[in-house]
Scaffold this active site. Structure first.
Site, short mmCIF file in Angstrom:
data_model
loop_
_atom_site.label_atom_id
_atom_site.label_comp_id
_atom_site.label_asym_id
_atom_site.label_seq_id
_atom_site.Cartn_x
_atom_site.Cartn_y
_atom_site.Cartn_z
N GLU A 205 0.68 -0.99 0.12
CA GLU A 205 -0.10 0.19 0.27
C GLU A 205 0.74 0.96 0.34
O GLU A 205 1.52 1.54 0.73
CB GLU A 205 -0.88 0.34 1.08
CG GLU A 205 -1.44 0.92 1.12
CD GLU A 205 -2.64 1.31 2.37
OE1 GLU A 205 -3.12 2.22 2.96
OE2 GLU A 205 -2.77 0.56 3.38
N LYS A 337 -7.29 -15.09 16.34
CA LYS A 337 -7.70 -14.74 14.84
C LYS A 337 -9.18 -14.23 14.70
O LYS A 337 -9.69 -14.92 13.46
CB LYS A 337 -7.58 -16.25 13.87
CG LYS A 337 -5.47 -16.06 14.37
CD LYS A 337 -5.97 -17.34 13.12
CE LYS A 337 -4.08 -17.91 14.02
NZ LYS A 337 -3.09 -18.56 12.94
N ASP A 413 2.73 -14.16 12.55
CA ASP A 413 1.16 -14.77 12.06
C ASP A 413 0.42 -14.01 11.72
O ASP A 413 0.25 -13.08 12.42
CB ASP A 413 0.34 -16.15 12.92
CG ASP A 413 -0.32 -16.57 12.32
OD1 ASP A 413 -1.24 -16.28 10.70
OD2 ASP A 413 -1.35 -17.43 12.77
N HIS A 511 -2.16 9.87 -1.16
CA HIS A 511 -2.97 8.78 -2.56
C HIS A 511 -2.85 9.04 -3.74
O HIS A 511 -2.06 8.32 -4.47
CB HIS A 511 -3.79 7.72 -1.55
CG HIS A 511 -3.91 7.54 -0.14
ND1 HIS A 511 -3.17 5.85 -0.75
CD2 HIS A 511 -4.13 7.49 0.69
CE1 HIS A 511 -3.60 5.68 0.59
NE2 HIS A 511 -4.26 6.28 1.16
#
Length: 526
Positions: A205, A337, A413, A511
């Protein structure tokens, strides 16, 4: 490597010992058989020089060649006709550890073509390549070629060279065919707790690294940030079922009784030198009981460690509760998670709060806005807006952005960014309204500096850049705790910069500048 895993018994060992490909050795055996046969016939038909014992040198050599060729070819034919191994070949099935019988022409010392053909045909399961070949890099290369033939699509853009395939075996990834490249940028220095950190961020990004870097600059210009570790406790919550709700309540009372904690802790702590039980909290749903164990885990993230400790305790509890049915080692009350209230309230992994006071002139010159606008924006966006959306631990601008980029760079992770990104960002004016106080509170940062992806060279390099690689012998757990504070400090910088961009109306402009390439994509690809 055991010969039985290569080719099955003595013949497998013979094949493994051969220094030449199977086609060549088979051909040499046939040639030896033919030539020795002709030589023996000629010697037997020579009446002037009949065969006598003891044999001469030439006669002895001819007989030895004849016998060796016959034995080799007979053993080869007998082996090629052996029936294939039967049974369930799925992962973890009854025959998961049994090797399929090798096929004629596809011996492990044969050419790559035979092995790839066996994988494509299904005769040799792809996940067996590492154990059959004893060469992780070759296994990945042949699996990659088999994948190309099966799918009809190439993977030339997926890098292969440069990865240590031995390092990931049994730890990071199964059945590898290459690796994905991600650019790593460095933001900083982040001044945190009197130390300087150059923070590696792996992301695709645009603007993210630049934004965190600007936040670091504002923090540094104002004297740095301070972090506090509130708690360090990884959790695992098994689900068990009892014959009745009354019986489940009895187990709950037994497990939560203070008088029993020391005993259960001693059973739990056998799992590791570093795993130490801290607490057990239970929840009841009918006759189902969920027991949430929490423990410190040293410098490891700790999922495996706490799971082993839980298994120890469950085995012990069966002595007094033989009617207990263990449904799952994880009953989702952990919770791993998934965005859950229990993690948001109780915490999981490392709970950290990080704060900084940004001077008014820094807000104006570096962040291009005012303290009043930032405070108002945070209330309306991060607090009220998230509440309207029904957010669960999502009272922030983009904590997940920084957490995920840091996790990938340092071998964590990435899926655990779900709970690790739970964060509430608070802003208020201080010092008679002149300066800005900003803080982030993150109750569930799940990180480790040993185990998992931290063993890979690139990720280990990023940990080393931060000064938290591995473990400190005299201070187990210190590096993992410091990494958690770095995550929180980086989130603080990212929150500060993004909120400033929104308050100043710079988000879209930034952006468009950093996320839009002026390259001709067609030409670049060619």
């Amino acid at each position: 490597m055991d010969a039985r895993r290569v080719g099955g018994g003595r013949i497998g060992a013979t094949r493994r010992a051969l220094p030449l490909p199977m086609r060549i050795t088979n051909g040499l055996a046939m040639v030896s058989l033919v030539l020795s046969s002709f030589d023996l016939l000629r010697l037997c038909s020579d009446r002037g020089r009949p065969l006598r014992f003891p044999l001469g040198g030439r006669e002895l050599a001819t007989v030895v060649c004849q016998l060796a060729s016959v034995v080799y070819l007979l053993s080869l034919f007998a082996h090629s006709d052996a029936p294939a191994t039967s049974g369930d070949d799925d992962e973890g099935g009854p025959a998961a550890d049994a090797e399929p019988a090798p096929m004629h022409g596809a011996g492990m010392e044969g050419g790559d073509e035979e092995i790839v053909a066996a994988v494509v045909s299904g005769a040799l399961p792809s996940h067996r390549l590492e154990s059959r070949l004893g060469d992780c890099r070759r296994a990945a290369r042949l699996r990659r070629e088999a994948l190309r033939r099966v799918t009809g699509r190439g993977v030339e853009g997926l890098p292969f060279e440069g990865m240590d395939y031995q390092a990931i075996l049994g730890q990071c990834c199964e059945m590898p065919v290459g690796y994905v490249q991600l650019p790593v940028g460095v933001a900083g220095p982040l001044i945190l707790d009197g130390r300087e950190y150059h923070v590696p961020l792996a992301t695709t990004e645009g603007c993210l690294v630049a934004s965190v870097n600007r936040g670091c600059r504002a923090i540094a210009a104002s004297g740095g940030a301070i972090s506090v570790l509130l708690r360090d406790a990884m959790s695992r919550a098994p689900a068990v079922k009892l014959p009745s709700a009354k019986r489940a309540a009895e187990l709950k009372a037994f497990v939560e009784a203070p008088a029993n904690f020391e005993l259960l802790a001693s059973v739990f702590n056998r799992c590791s030198r570093f795993g130490r039980l801290q607490d057990i909290h239970c929840a009841l749903a009918g006759r189902n009981l969920y027991m949430r164990f929490t423990c410190i885990t040293g410098d490891a993230m700790g999922m495996n460690m706490v799971s082993k400790g839980v298994e120890n305790v469950l085995g012990y509890l069966r002595n007094d509760f033989p009617d207990m049915d263990i449904i799952s080692i994880s009953g989702n009350y952990c919770s791993d998670k998934k965005p859950t209230a229990v993690n948001w309230i109780e915490g999981r992994g490392k709970s950290v709060v990080c704060e900084a006071t940004i001077k008014r002139d820094v807000v104006q010159k570096v962040l291009k806005t005012t303290t009043e606008k930032l405070v108002e924006l945070n209330i309306i966006k991060n607090l009220a807006g998230s509440a309207v959306a029904g957010a669960l631990g999502g009272f922030n601008a983009h904590a997940s952005n920084i957490v995920t980029a840091l996790f990938i760079a340092t071998g964590q992770d990435p899926a655990q960014n779900v709970e690790s990104s739970q964060c509430i960002t608070m802003l208020e004016t201080v010092n008679d309204g002149d300066d800005l106080h900003i803080s982030v509170t993150m109750p569930s940062i799940e990180v480790g500096t040993i185990g998992g992806g931290t063993c890979l060279a690139s990720q280990a390099a990023c940990l080393n850049l931060l000064g938290v690689k591995g473990s400190i012998h005299d201070l187990p757990g210190a590096n993992a705790q410091r990494l958690a504070t770095i995550v929180a400090g980086s989130v603080l910088a990212g929150e500060l910069s993004l909120l400033a961009a929104l308050a100043a109306g710079q988000l879209v402009k930034s952006h468009m500048e950093y996320n839009r390439s002026s390259k001709d994509i067609t030409k670049a690809a060619s």
